[in-house]
Design an enzyme around this catalytic site. Sequence first.
Site, PDB file in Angstrom:
ATOM      1  N   SER A  48      -7.597  25.252   9.818  1.00  6.03           N
ATOM      2  CA  SER A  48      -7.366  24.372   8.671  1.00  6.03           C
ATOM      3  C   SER A  48      -8.523  24.390   7.682  1.00  6.03           C
ATOM      4  CB  SER A  48      -7.120  22.932   9.141  1.00  6.03           C
ATOM      5  OG  SER A  48      -8.273  22.407   9.788  1.00  6.03           O
ATOM      6  N   ASP A  62      -3.154  20.538  20.416  1.00  2.00           N
ATOM      7  CA  ASP A  62      -4.370  20.804  21.176  1.00  2.00           C
ATOM      8  C   ASP A  62      -4.229  22.124  21.923  1.00  2.00           C
ATOM      9  OD1 ASP A  62      -6.595  20.780  22.775  1.00  2.00           O
ATOM     10  OD2 ASP A  62      -6.038  18.993  23.919  1.00  2.00           O
ATOM     11  N   ASN A  80     -10.432  30.790  17.505  1.00  4.30           N
ATOM     12  CA  ASN A  80     -11.494  30.201  16.699  1.00  4.30           C
ATOM     13  C   ASN A  80     -11.674  28.706  16.952  1.00  4.30           C
ATOM     14  OD1 ASN A  80     -13.332  30.002  14.225  1.00  4.30           O
ATOM     15  ND2 ASN A  80     -11.632  28.683  13.600  1.00  4.30           N
ATOM     16  N   SER A 135     -20.758  32.110  19.687  1.00  7.46           N
ATOM     17  CA  SER A 135     -21.991  31.631  19.065  1.00  7.46           C
ATOM     18  C   SER A 135     -23.190  32.312  19.705  1.00  7.46           C
ATOM     19  CB  SER A 135     -22.104  30.112  19.262  1.00  7.46           C
ATOM     20  OG  SER A 135     -23.405  29.642  18.953  1.00  7.46           O
ATOM     21  N   TYR A 188     -21.914  22.983  24.790  1.00  8.55           N
ATOM     22  CA  TYR A 188     -21.471  23.954  23.788  1.00  8.55           C
ATOM     23  C   TYR A 188     -21.936  25.357  24.162  1.00  8.55           C
ATOM     24  CZ  TYR A 188     -20.905  26.147  19.180  1.00  8.55           C
ATOM     25  OH  TYR A 188     -20.545  26.980  18.148  1.00  8.55           O
ATOM     26  N   ILE A 237     -23.720  29.276  10.321  1.00 11.54           N
ATOM     27  CA  ILE A 237     -22.753  29.560   9.253  1.00 11.54           C
ATOM     28  C   ILE A 237     -22.558  28.294   8.420  1.00 11.54           C
ATOM     29  CG2 ILE A 237     -20.444  30.418   8.716  1.00 11.54           C
ATOM     30  CD1 ILE A 237     -22.219  32.445  10.212  1.00 11.54           C
TER      31      ILE A 237
END
Length: 243
Positions: free
Chosen positions: A12, A61, A88, A140, A153, A186
Amino acid sequence: MSAKTVLITGASRGIGKAIALKFAKEGYNLVITCREQETELNKTKAELESLGVNCLTYLGDMGSYEVVQELFAAARNQFGTIDVLINNAGISHIGLFTDMNFKDWNEILNTNLTSVFNCCHLAIPGMIAVQKGKIINISSVWGITGASCEVAYSATKGGINAFTKALAKELAPSNIQVNAIACGAIDTQMNQFLEKDEMDALIESIPANRLGKTAEVAELVFQLASGNDYLNGQVIPLDGAWI
């Protein structure tokens, strides 16, 4: 020849939207998802369709296998085979590991890593049937080096990196390529929480002396999706020589 179809999760805004715009400009059919931002998702759909392509949106989800089953059923009903899958969808969690609770851990694990399992598990049979396909996982640099105060993360992104390398070995005989892009800093909303002095210090620590652009991620994704079939099982840093 009919247009190819790409499915992009978390599309989105930010990196996902930039990827979707790149593929739309290349004439692909698009399937785009997000978890909650329906208004933004619909705006992105309108922008993509203004480029003359077909676009299916799905709100849900990606960490839920049942939801992803519904997504793939809808995508195949409209477009048939998924030629390119781009995982993504992702969230961050910043804070001390000792302050993290199980609910937060489970949420980031489901959103960032289980979603990759779910989408790959449902995309791969169709790719094997036609003996071709591309899977690109957005990871990442913290999945390579780890980041203080981003343990969960980092763990999910490290999991994606290992998942990518292992799955590529299984699927290479079926002419399916699986690669990951390990993004550095980014310029997205994910970094907007930083104060100006924090952002300045971050940029100063990057040899390229700037944040990466979402369009640069999108360009690399498209190169992987449309390029060399011998490039497989790789985790490619895109970080301005930061790490």
